[in-house]
Write a protein that holds these residues in place. Sequence first.
Motif, PDB file in Angstrom:
ATOM      1  N   GLN A   1     -41.637  16.051  33.563  1.00 44.46           N
ATOM      2  CA  GLN A   1     -40.934  16.865  34.556  1.00 44.46           C
ATOM      3  C   GLN A   1     -39.445  16.936  34.252  1.00 44.46           C
ATOM      4  O   GLN A   1     -38.818  17.995  34.370  1.00 44.46           O
TER       5      GLN A   1
ATOM      6  N   ALA B   1     -38.042  16.617  31.258  1.00 48.33           N
ATOM      7  CA  ALA B   1     -37.901  17.473  30.078  1.00 48.33           C
ATOM      8  C   ALA B   1     -38.020  18.950  30.456  1.00 48.33           C
ATOM      9  O   ALA B   1     -37.280  19.801  29.954  1.00 48.33           O
ATOM     10  N   LYS B   2     -38.940  19.233  31.367  1.00 51.42           N
ATOM     11  CA  LYS B   2     -39.156  20.623  31.795  1.00 51.42           C
ATOM     12  C   LYS B   2     -37.946  21.146  32.567  1.00 51.42           C
ATOM     13  O   LYS B   2     -37.490  22.270  32.342  1.00 51.42           O
ATOM     14  N   ASN B   3     -37.416  20.333  33.458  1.00 50.21           N
ATOM     15  CA  ASN B   3     -36.294  20.774  34.294  1.00 50.21           C
ATOM     16  C   ASN B   3     -35.002  20.929  33.498  1.00 50.21           C
ATOM     17  O   ASN B   3     -34.228  21.854  33.728  1.00 50.21           O
ATOM     18  N   THR B   4     -34.752  19.981  32.595  1.00 51.82           N
ATOM     19  CA  THR B   4     -33.472  19.955  31.882  1.00 51.82           C
ATOM     20  C   THR B   4     -33.513  20.692  30.553  1.00 51.82           C
ATOM     21  O   THR B   4     -32.469  20.920  29.942  1.00 51.82           O
ATOM     22  N   LYS B   5     -34.715  21.022  30.083  1.00 50.78           N
ATOM     23  CA  LYS B   5     -34.909  21.640  28.759  1.00 50.78           C
ATOM     24  C   LYS B   5     -34.473  20.696  27.627  1.00 50.78           C
ATOM     25  O   LYS B   5     -34.159  21.137  26.524  1.00 50.78           O
ATOM     26  N   LEU B   6     -34.467  19.383  27.904  1.00 52.65           N
ATOM     27  CA  LEU B   6     -34.177  18.405  26.859  1.00 52.65           C
ATOM     28  C   LEU B   6     -35.466  18.077  26.111  1.00 52.65           C
ATOM     29  O   LEU B   6     -36.535  17.994  26.714  1.00 52.65           O
ATOM     30  N   SER B   7     -35.363  17.846  24.817  1.00 49.12           N
ATOM     31  CA  SER B   7     -36.539  17.503  24.026  1.00 49.12           C
ATOM     32  C   SER B   7     -36.971  16.078  24.335  1.00 49.12           C
ATOM     33  O   SER B   7     -36.145  15.227  24.705  1.00 49.12           O
TER      34      SER B   7
ATOM     35  N   ARG C   1     -22.951  18.511  26.885  1.00 47.46           N
ATOM     36  CA  ARG C   1     -24.000  19.463  27.272  1.00 47.46           C
ATOM     37  C   ARG C   1     -25.244  18.720  27.796  1.00 47.46           C
ATOM     38  O   ARG C   1     -25.846  19.129  28.795  1.00 47.46           O
TER      39      ARG C   1
ATOM     40  N   LYS D   1     -26.664  18.836  31.813  1.00 47.10           N
ATOM     41  CA  LYS D   1     -28.044  19.151  32.210  1.00 47.10           C
ATOM     42  C   LYS D   1     -28.612  18.069  33.118  1.00 47.10           C
ATOM     43  O   LYS D   1     -29.284  18.362  34.126  1.00 47.10           O
TER      44      LYS D   1
ATOM     45  N   HIS E   1     -29.313  18.531  37.401  1.00 48.26           N
ATOM     46  CA  HIS E   1     -30.657  18.375  37.969  1.00 48.26           C
ATOM     47  C   HIS E   1     -30.833  17.032  38.684  1.00 48.26           C
ATOM     48  O   HIS E   1     -31.959  16.655  39.038  1.00 48.26           O
TER      49      HIS E   1
END
Length: 411
Positions: free
Chosen positions: A330, A332-338, A375, A379, A383
């Motif tokens: 969740q 990773a999905k919210n923050t777009k972090l790998s 950056r 993120k 969030h």
Amino acid sequence: MDIRIAVLGSANFIDRLKEFEHELVSTRLDYYIYQSPVDATEIVKNIKPCDVVFFSGSLPYIFAKDAIESLPIPAHYLKQDETVITTTLLSVYFSQHIPVEQLSIDLIEPLLIQNVLEDIGLSEQYPHLLKIDPTYELEEVANFHASLYNGGITSLAITSIHAVFHTLQDKKVPVIRMLDSKSNILKGLEDAKSLALLAKSRSAKVAIGYIQANQVISEEILKKIAGTIQANYVPTDDYLYTFISTQGNVQIALESNIIEHWFELVSFPIKIAFGYGKTVIEATQNAKDALPYVTENSAYLINDHKELLGPYPNRQQQVQLKTNNPKLVQIAKNTKLSPANLSKIMQFSRSHSSVEFTAYDLEVYLQVSRRTTERLLKKLVDHGYARVVGEEMTYQQGRPRAIYEFNFPTY
């Protein structure tokens, strides 16, 4: 800087603690409420970064034992001692005038009751006791008290388990909780704080590392290696490099196999040796003594007990390229972090000596640019997975640095 304690307890225990938490100096408490001691296992897996974990009793501590062992921080629990027993029995005697033999009591160590009764000269009278076993279902403990009361044998139940207290209330069985005194709770928290300070002290002790090669290692690579253990480095001779770090940073590097990445950075074979010690001289000598044991692309450590440990690495690298943990998925999905970046951030949290950190601390650890680090932090902050808790001014000019802390489980 405050010591941050994660407190796991029942709602009743935590409500009581909040009444006098202000008496704790340089301490910050984060509360985690369980409905049953069994819940402690999952709660421990999801605590946010802190310095020590404190359990309101031995039972949740026992249930969470396996999860505790994976934590990079110490854990402590509130011990049930003769003071707790005496306080509870005195309360019953003066408020309800119930003879000892008409009491049913569950507790981890029944010998405590015997000691108290012998001390006050009541060894002839004895309550009905149940030694709590972690394998018991809580319903079994409740039934022990209920059957004695319903059979007319006892008049009051005394329980050490908050969930049993509520179950007995539902069964209309007169019941009270074991009374943890305020002084006992404060002492337990001070003991937990001492464990945290000791762990910090140990992890902050000096560690010396040697990297030996058969040719020159570039400055760029040496800087990257030093950054992963927050070290300073100096060339000792043409092919031997000395790193000065702390035991905590080196231990994390060894346990999570960060040093495997060092072998990938250097295109030719290297040997790595570490030494711990009570002084810089002792740590340096231990590192020197470890070096002859090292083979190519491996590492050995001699600690301050003169124990030789190694070879490292001995496990697969810990940076994960995928994750199955629902909470991390969740994030990773919210923050777009790998997942790889999240894994590295979690490793940073485990290895950093404080819950609080700056963008520079994270930048040095990740070996990325300041812009990339900011950056990533933006993120997380946007969030709610990190937050700014202050700022520091290390120079007389320029903007103050923001101080961050993570707001999600990193252990």
